[in-house]
Design a protein around this motif. Structure first.
Motif, PDB file in Angstrom:
ATOM      1  N   UNK A   4      -6.356   9.870  -1.171  1.00  0.00           N
ATOM      2  CA  UNK A   4      -5.050   9.951  -1.831  1.00  0.00           C
ATOM      3  C   UNK A   4      -3.937   9.562  -0.862  1.00  0.00           C
ATOM      4  N   UNK A   5      -4.114   9.935   0.407  1.00  0.00           N
ATOM      5  CA  UNK A   5      -3.129   9.589   1.427  1.00  0.00           C
ATOM      6  C   UNK A   5      -3.050   8.059   1.580  1.00  0.00           C
ATOM      7  N   UNK A   6      -4.218   7.405   1.638  1.00  0.00           N
ATOM      8  CA  UNK A   6      -4.254   5.938   1.743  1.00  0.00           C
ATOM      9  C   UNK A   6      -3.621   5.306   0.506  1.00  0.00           C
ATOM     10  N   UNK A   7      -3.887   5.883  -0.665  1.00  0.00           N
ATOM     11  CA  UNK A   7      -3.342   5.362  -1.926  1.00  0.00           C
ATOM     12  C   UNK A   7      -1.811   5.462  -1.914  1.00  0.00           C
ATOM     13  N   UNK A   8      -1.299   6.591  -1.442  1.00  0.00           N
ATOM     14  CA  UNK A   8       0.164   6.756  -1.378  1.00  0.00           C
ATOM     15  C   UNK A   8       0.792   5.766  -0.408  1.00  0.00           C
ATOM     16  N   UNK A   9       0.135   5.535   0.715  1.00  0.00           N
ATOM     17  CA  UNK A   9       0.629   4.565   1.695  1.00  0.00           C
ATOM     18  C   UNK A   9       0.592   3.154   1.098  1.00  0.00           C
ATOM     19  N   UNK A  10      -0.527   2.851   0.422  1.00  0.00           N
ATOM     20  CA  UNK A  10      -0.675   1.548  -0.231  1.00  0.00           C
ATOM     21  C   UNK A  10       0.448   1.346  -1.259  1.00  0.00           C
ATOM     22  N   UNK A  11       0.674   2.348  -2.100  1.00  0.00           N
ATOM     23  CA  UNK A  11       1.710   2.247  -3.141  1.00  0.00           C
ATOM     24  C   UNK A  11       3.097   2.042  -2.526  1.00  0.00           C
ATOM     25  N   UNK A  12       3.381   2.760  -1.442  1.00  0.00           N
ATOM     26  CA  UNK A  12       4.676   2.627  -0.776  1.00  0.00           C
ATOM     27  C   UNK A  12       4.865   1.197  -0.258  1.00  0.00           C
ATOM     28  N   UNK A  13       3.866   0.685   0.475  1.00  0.00           N
ATOM     29  CA  UNK A  13       3.984  -0.661   1.055  1.00  0.00           C
ATOM     30  C   UNK A  13       4.010  -1.730  -0.034  1.00  0.00           C
ATOM     31  N   UNK A  14       3.285  -1.479  -1.099  1.00  0.00           N
ATOM     32  CA  UNK A  14       3.273  -2.399  -2.233  1.00  0.00           C
ATOM     33  C   UNK A  14       4.653  -2.435  -2.902  1.00  0.00           C
ATOM     34  N   UNK A  15       5.288  -1.271  -3.013  1.00  0.00           N
ATOM     35  CA  UNK A  15       6.624  -1.218  -3.634  1.00  0.00           C
ATOM     36  C   UNK A  15       7.671  -1.943  -2.778  1.00  0.00           C
ATOM     37  N   UNK A  16       7.398  -2.086  -1.490  1.00  0.00           N
ATOM     38  CA  UNK A  16       8.292  -2.838  -0.604  1.00  0.00           C
ATOM     39  C   UNK A  16       8.059  -4.347  -0.740  1.00  0.00           C
ATOM     40  N   UNK A  17       6.995  -4.725  -1.478  1.00  0.00           N
ATOM     41  CA  UNK A  17       6.763  -6.140  -1.760  1.00  0.00           C
ATOM     42  C   UNK A  17       5.762  -6.830  -0.857  1.00  0.00           C
ATOM     43  N   UNK A  18       4.955  -6.064  -0.127  1.00  0.00           N
ATOM     44  CA  UNK A  18       3.970  -6.682   0.760  1.00  0.00           C
ATOM     45  C   UNK A  18       2.698  -7.034   0.002  1.00  0.00           C
ATOM     46  N   UNK A  19       1.979  -8.031   0.504  1.00  0.00           N
ATOM     47  CA  UNK A  19       0.757  -8.527  -0.125  1.00  0.00           C
ATOM     48  C   UNK A  19      -0.386  -7.541   0.091  1.00  0.00           C
ATOM     49  N   UNK A  20      -1.223  -7.378  -0.931  1.00  0.00           N
ATOM     50  CA  UNK A  20      -2.304  -6.381  -0.881  1.00  0.00           C
ATOM     51  C   UNK A  20      -3.264  -6.588   0.277  1.00  0.00           C
ATOM     52  N   UNK A  21      -3.664  -7.834   0.547  1.00  0.00           N
ATOM     53  CA  UNK A  21      -4.636  -8.044   1.630  1.00  0.00           C
ATOM     54  C   UNK A  21      -4.067  -7.601   2.985  1.00  0.00           C
ATOM     55  N   UNK A  22      -2.756  -7.800   3.191  1.00  0.00           N
ATOM     56  CA  UNK A  22      -2.131  -7.362   4.443  1.00  0.00           C
ATOM     57  C   UNK A  22      -2.023  -5.834   4.488  1.00  0.00           C
ATOM     58  N   UNK A  23      -1.694  -5.237   3.357  1.00  0.00           N
ATOM     59  CA  UNK A  23      -1.585  -3.773   3.293  1.00  0.00           C
ATOM     60  C   UNK A  23      -2.943  -3.140   3.611  1.00  0.00           C
ATOM     61  N   UNK A  24      -3.993  -3.669   3.003  1.00  0.00           N
ATOM     62  CA  UNK A  24      -5.334  -3.117   3.224  1.00  0.00           C
ATOM     63  C   UNK A  24      -5.747  -3.253   4.690  1.00  0.00           C
ATOM     64  N   UNK A  25      -5.379  -4.385   5.289  1.00  0.00           N
ATOM     65  CA  UNK A  25      -5.670  -4.627   6.705  1.00  0.00           C
ATOM     66  C   UNK A  25      -4.983  -3.557   7.573  1.00  0.00           C
ATOM     67  N   UNK A  26      -3.713  -3.301   7.293  1.00  0.00           N
ATOM     68  CA  UNK A  26      -2.934  -2.322   8.049  1.00  0.00           C
ATOM     69  C   UNK A  26      -3.498  -0.912   7.852  1.00  0.00           C
TER      70      UNK A  26
END
Length: 159
Positions: free
Chosen positions: A131-153
């Motif tokens: 859930x923590x990773x999901x929340x981080x993913x959602x936050x970075x996604x809402x900032x407009x970053x690409x999913x593959x880069x978010x997953x890498x980070x």
């Protein structure tokens, strides 16, 4: 009701007012058209004013797009998706958007993404690691970053 709505302008007055408006900061053509509509200028006058602003380089769509991209990526720390979406809302053409996106330095972009993630992780009050990773993913996604880069980070920072 706007203060402009009661006043009527000559083409010369409106042109001067719009020159000041564009000199303050770069504007998109849509912003200028909206301003002229707000000033209740007739379509022929709006077109004449926009042409004059372009000829005198007060209105330059590419310059606007480039400075918009620089500002949103460096100051607001927005990702490419969000920046492109905002430029489309401002009715900037696709070729100009592609040109403007070259203002983003790939290394700076990735380090900004990492910095955002590192700053956000301690603020997420979640004990479940998924859930923590999901929340981080959602936050970075809402900032407009690409999913593959978010997953890498996320993989780099949470493993």
């Amino acid at each position: 009701m706007n203060k402009e709505s009661g006043k009527s302008y000559t083409v010369k007055e409106a042109t001067l007012k719009l020159m000041q408006y564009c000199a303050y900061r770069d504007r998109s053509q849509k912003e200028v058209e909206d301003k002229l509509t707000q000033m209740r200028m007739i379509p022929a006058a709006r077109e004449e004013i926009i042409i004059k602003l372009m000829q005198e380089n007060f209105l330059n769509e590419e310059r606007f797009a480039r400075s918009f991209v620089r500002g949103k990526s460096r100051i607001k720390k927005w990702g490419r998706h969000k920046i492109k979406q905002e430029l489309k809302l401002k009715e900037v053409s696709s070729p100009v958007i592609r040109l403007a996106m070259t203002e983003i330095n790939e290394n700076d972009y990735k380090s900004t993404l990492y910095a955002l993630a590192e700053k956000k992780i301690p603020l997420i009050k979640e004990t479940n690691p998924f859930k923590k990773k999901k929340k981080l993913y959602d936050f970075l996604s809402s900032k407009g970053y690409e999913s593959h880069l978010i997953l890498e980070v996320i993989d780099d920072l949470t493993s």
